[in-house]
Design an enzyme around this catalytic site. Structure first.
Site, PDB file in Angstrom:
ATOM      1  N   GLY A  11       0.834  -1.207   0.000  1.00  0.00           N
ATOM      2  CA  GLY A  11       0.000   0.000   0.000  1.00  0.00           C
ATOM      3  C   GLY A  11       0.863   1.248   0.000  1.00  0.00           C
ATOM      4  O   GLY A  11       1.878   1.285   0.673  1.00  0.00           O
ATOM      5  N   ARG A  72       1.178  -5.204  -5.789  1.00  0.00           N
ATOM      6  CA  ARG A  72       1.290  -6.459  -5.044  1.00  0.00           C
ATOM      7  C   ARG A  72       1.718  -7.475  -6.089  1.00  0.00           C
ATOM      8  O   ARG A  72       1.274  -7.435  -7.225  1.00  0.00           O
ATOM      9  CB  ARG A  72      -0.044  -6.846  -4.423  1.00  0.00           C
ATOM     10  CG  ARG A  72      -0.702  -5.643  -3.741  1.00  0.00           C
ATOM     11  CD  ARG A  72      -1.144  -5.916  -2.332  1.00  0.00           C
ATOM     12  NE  ARG A  72      -1.861  -4.766  -1.805  1.00  0.00           N
ATOM     13  CZ  ARG A  72      -1.577  -4.138  -0.663  1.00  0.00           C
ATOM     14  NH1 ARG A  72      -0.592  -4.556   0.097  1.00  0.00           N
ATOM     15  NH2 ARG A  72      -2.279  -3.109  -0.263  1.00  0.00           N
ATOM     16  N   SER A  73       2.614  -8.363  -5.729  1.00  0.00           N
ATOM     17  CA  SER A  73       3.133  -9.296  -6.719  1.00  0.00           C
ATOM     18  C   SER A  73       3.040 -10.735  -6.217  1.00  0.00           C
ATOM     19  O   SER A  73       3.760 -11.122  -5.300  1.00  0.00           O
ATOM     20  CB  SER A  73       4.597  -8.950  -7.037  1.00  0.00           C
ATOM     21  OG  SER A  73       5.186  -9.979  -7.794  1.00  0.00           O
ATOM     22  N   ILE A 127       0.719   4.196   6.288  1.00  0.00           N
ATOM     23  CA  ILE A 127       0.081   5.191   7.175  1.00  0.00           C
ATOM     24  C   ILE A 127      -0.302   4.579   8.515  1.00  0.00           C
ATOM     25  O   ILE A 127      -0.551   5.291   9.474  1.00  0.00           O
ATOM     26  CB  ILE A 127      -1.183   5.818   6.520  1.00  0.00           C
ATOM     27  CG1 ILE A 127      -2.272   4.772   6.283  1.00  0.00           C
ATOM     28  CG2 ILE A 127      -0.832   6.551   5.243  1.00  0.00           C
ATOM     29  CD1 ILE A 127      -3.641   5.390   5.995  1.00  0.00           C
ATOM     30  N   ASP A 130       2.122   0.516  11.952  1.00  0.00           N
ATOM     31  CA  ASP A 130       2.033  -0.806  12.589  1.00  0.00           C
ATOM     32  C   ASP A 130       3.325  -1.615  12.457  1.00  0.00           C
ATOM     33  O   ASP A 130       3.298  -2.834  12.436  1.00  0.00           O
ATOM     34  CB  ASP A 130       0.846  -1.591  11.988  1.00  0.00           C
ATOM     35  CG  ASP A 130       0.968  -1.773  10.483  1.00  0.00           C
ATOM     36  OD1 ASP A 130       1.858  -1.152   9.864  1.00  0.00           O
ATOM     37  OD2 ASP A 130       0.174  -2.539   9.923  1.00  0.00           O
ATOM     38  N   GLY A 171      -6.005   1.923   9.691  1.00  0.00           N
ATOM     39  CA  GLY A 171      -5.056   1.548  10.735  1.00  0.00           C
ATOM     40  C   GLY A 171      -4.862   0.039  10.857  1.00  0.00           C
ATOM     41  O   GLY A 171      -4.190  -0.418  11.780  1.00  0.00           O
ATOM     42  N   GLU A 188     -15.395  12.262  21.388  1.00  0.00           N
ATOM     43  CA  GLU A 188     -15.964  11.896  22.689  1.00  0.00           C
ATOM     44  C   GLU A 188     -15.557  10.477  23.064  1.00  0.00           C
ATOM     45  O   GLU A 188     -15.335  10.156  24.222  1.00  0.00           O
ATOM     46  CB  GLU A 188     -17.490  11.987  22.655  1.00  0.00           C
ATOM     47  CG  GLU A 188     -18.024  13.375  22.929  1.00  0.00           C
ATOM     48  CD  GLU A 188     -17.591  14.401  21.894  1.00  0.00           C
ATOM     49  OE1 GLU A 188     -17.622  14.077  20.685  1.00  0.00           O
ATOM     50  OE2 GLU A 188     -17.200  15.516  22.277  1.00  0.00           O
TER      51      GLU A 188
HETATM   52  P1  ATP Z   1       0.720  -2.703   3.420  1.00  0.00           P
HETATM   53  O1  ATP Z   1       1.084  -2.560   4.869  1.00  0.00           O
HETATM   54  O2  ATP Z   1       0.281  -1.429   2.848  1.00  0.00           O
HETATM   55  O3  ATP Z   1      -0.211  -3.818   3.104  1.00  0.00           O
HETATM   56  P2  ATP Z   1       2.764  -4.480   2.653  1.00  0.00           P
HETATM   57  O4  ATP Z   1       4.163  -4.285   2.229  1.00  0.00           O
HETATM   58  O5  ATP Z   1       2.545  -5.209   3.939  1.00  0.00           O
HETATM   59  O6  ATP Z   1       2.092  -3.064   2.675  1.00  0.00           O
HETATM   60  P3  ATP Z   1       1.730  -6.723   1.126  1.00  0.00           P
HETATM   61  O7  ATP Z   1       0.718  -6.742   0.055  1.00  0.00           O
HETATM   62  O8  ATP Z   1       1.503  -7.545   2.333  1.00  0.00           O
HETATM   63  O9  ATP Z   1       1.929  -5.183   1.478  1.00  0.00           O
HETATM   64  O10 ATP Z   1       3.136  -7.167   0.489  1.00  0.00           O
HETATM   65  C1  ATP Z   1       3.632  -6.542  -0.670  1.00  0.00           C
HETATM   66  C2  ATP Z   1       4.295  -7.555  -1.556  1.00  0.00           C
HETATM   67  O11 ATP Z   1       5.404  -8.156  -0.860  1.00  0.00           O
HETATM   68  C3  ATP Z   1       3.422  -8.738  -1.964  1.00  0.00           C
HETATM   69  O12 ATP Z   1       2.559  -8.427  -3.024  1.00  0.00           O
HETATM   70  C4  ATP Z   1       4.487  -9.755  -2.358  1.00  0.00           C
HETATM   71  O13 ATP Z   1       4.970  -9.504  -3.652  1.00  0.00           O
HETATM   72  C5  ATP Z   1       5.603  -9.483  -1.342  1.00  0.00           C
HETATM   73  N1  ATP Z   1       5.498 -10.461  -0.262  1.00  0.00           N
HETATM   74  C6  ATP Z   1       4.696 -10.432   0.820  1.00  0.00           C
HETATM   75  N2  ATP Z   1       4.831 -11.552   1.563  1.00  0.00           N
HETATM   76  C7  ATP Z   1       5.734 -12.323   0.926  1.00  0.00           C
HETATM   77  C8  ATP Z   1       6.304 -13.613   1.162  1.00  0.00           C
HETATM   78  N3  ATP Z   1       5.962 -14.348   2.227  1.00  0.00           N
HETATM   79  N4  ATP Z   1       7.212 -14.072   0.273  1.00  0.00           N
HETATM   80  C9  ATP Z   1       7.571 -13.345  -0.796  1.00  0.00           C
HETATM   81  N5  ATP Z   1       7.066 -12.144  -1.091  1.00  0.00           N
HETATM   82  C10 ATP Z   1       6.159 -11.632  -0.250  1.00  0.00           C
END
Ligand code: ATP
Length: 324
Positions: A11, A72-73, A127, A130, A171, A188
């Site tokens: 994100g 996201r991949s 944002i 966490d 959040g 409140e």
């Molecule tokens: P946000 O907090 O906004 O969700 P994030 O970095 O946690 O950001 P994710 O979608 O969880 O967002 O992860 C981003 C990308 O990281 C995934 O689309 C994937 O390509 C890679 N990724 C996440 N977990 C793994 C994993 N266990 N192994 C390999 N790649 C991963």
């Protein structure tokens, strides 16, 4: 290290552009090359790279979002995908990677480092605030300002009509945005996942504020709150169990992720970029940079992923006292 690659993943958050700019300019300062990777890990696998110079990142420190785009991949979750990413980096001679993103992105980076020994460094961009190992993630402060601005505006109309508003904020599973913006917006009540107020106490408290002469009430609800009802059910429940207020709901949504980064986030992004690049140059790898006690510090990426952030109990108490 001769050539660093930088990407934004997961994100997006305000301040990511400022962090890319900082990474690029720190590389330039130390006379090493820098490659921008488009679309996060997707672009890494496809070799979607662009050489960036100090001048190519002009005029972006004040822009929300990320000009490198985020994605996201699913392919990067596979060994095959990560192998291809490694080959692409090798082909262009990149020998270090800065990942700006959240815990998912860090997990990918950590696995990539374990598999190929490729140097990686994380910058926490989300944002939600966490992530363990930093008191502030990139974009948190900007999002707070956006939410407070929205609460102020809703308050204007709430008081004109004697209304009670439930305002849902982002959040994820933590209440940092709700708690901070709630205090600043004079809410409140603030409902956060870390503390379940319970429906009865909520109604009691709102009744008390109404009879004490308040013409409007704002309840800030964290999206991860665990009171057991979603925000619309919550509205119906309070509607049925309370008199005197017209109850409304406002879900702020993705506006919280956009906008020009605040001064705090721009400075934080600039500091984090410098720390990330200079740490890689010193031979450090597999860390996340963070702000701890006012200083830039490194936390092992695995700890950053697994550690839990805690809510500030003092803030909870302040919010209780303020709502009397
Ligand atoms: P946000 O907090 O906004 O969700 P994030 O970095 O946690 O950001 P994710 O979608 O969880 O967002 O992860 C981003 C990308 O990281 C995934 O689309 C994937 O390509 C890679 N990724 C996440 N977990 C793994 C994993 N266990 N192994 C390999 N790649 C991963």
């Amino acid at each position: 290290i001769k050539k660093l690659a930088v990407l934004t993943s997961g994100g997006d958050s305000p301040g990511m552009n400022a962090a890319i700019r900082s990474v690029v300019r720190t590389c330039s300062y130390h006379n090493i090359e820098c490659l921008g990777v488009y679309r996060g890990y997707e672009g890494l696998i496809d070799g979607d790279f662009e050489e960036l110079t100090a001048r190519s990142v002009k005029g972006i420190i004040n822009k929300g979002g990320t000009f490198l785009k985020s994605a996201r991949s699913n392919r990067f979750r596979t060994e095959e995908g990560r192998k291809q990413a490694y080959q692409k980096l090798n082909e262009v001679g990149a020998d270090g990677l800065v990942v700006i993103g959240g815990d998912g992105s860090f997990t990918g980076a950590m696995i990539f480092n374990q598999e190929f020994g490729f140097p990686v460094m994380g910058i926490p961009g989300t944002i939600d605030n966490d992530i363990y190992g930093t008191t502030h993630t990139l974009g948190f402060d900007t999002a707070l300002n956006t939410v407070v601005d929205a609460i102020d505006k809703i308050r204007d109309t709430a008081s004109s009509h004697n209304r009670l508003f439930f305002i849902e904020v982002m959040g994820r599973d933590v209440g940092h945005i709700a708690l901070n913006a709630g205090i600043a917006g004079g809410a409140e009540e603030i409902l956060i996942p870390e503390e379940n107020l319970g429906l009865d106490r909520l109604v009691d408290s709102l009744n008390r504020s109404r009879t004490s002469g308040k013409s409007s009430s704002i309840v800030v609800v964290a999206e991860g709150d665990k009171i057991g009802k979603n925000i619309f059910e919550l509205k119906d429940y309070v509607d049925q169990n309370m008199e005197g207020y017209d109850v409304r709901v406002s879900v702020l949504g993705h506006m919280q992720r956009g906008g020009a980064p605040s001064c705090f986030d721009r400075v934080l992004a600039s500091r984090m970029g410098v720390k990330a690049v200079e740490s890689l140059l010193k031979g450090e790898s597999n860390y996340m940079v963070g702000l701890l006690n006012g200083k830039m510090e490194l936390t092992p990426i695995e700890k950053a992923i697994k550690g839990k952030t805690k809510i500030n109990l003092e803030l909870l108490r302040v919010s209780d006292i303020m709502s009397t």
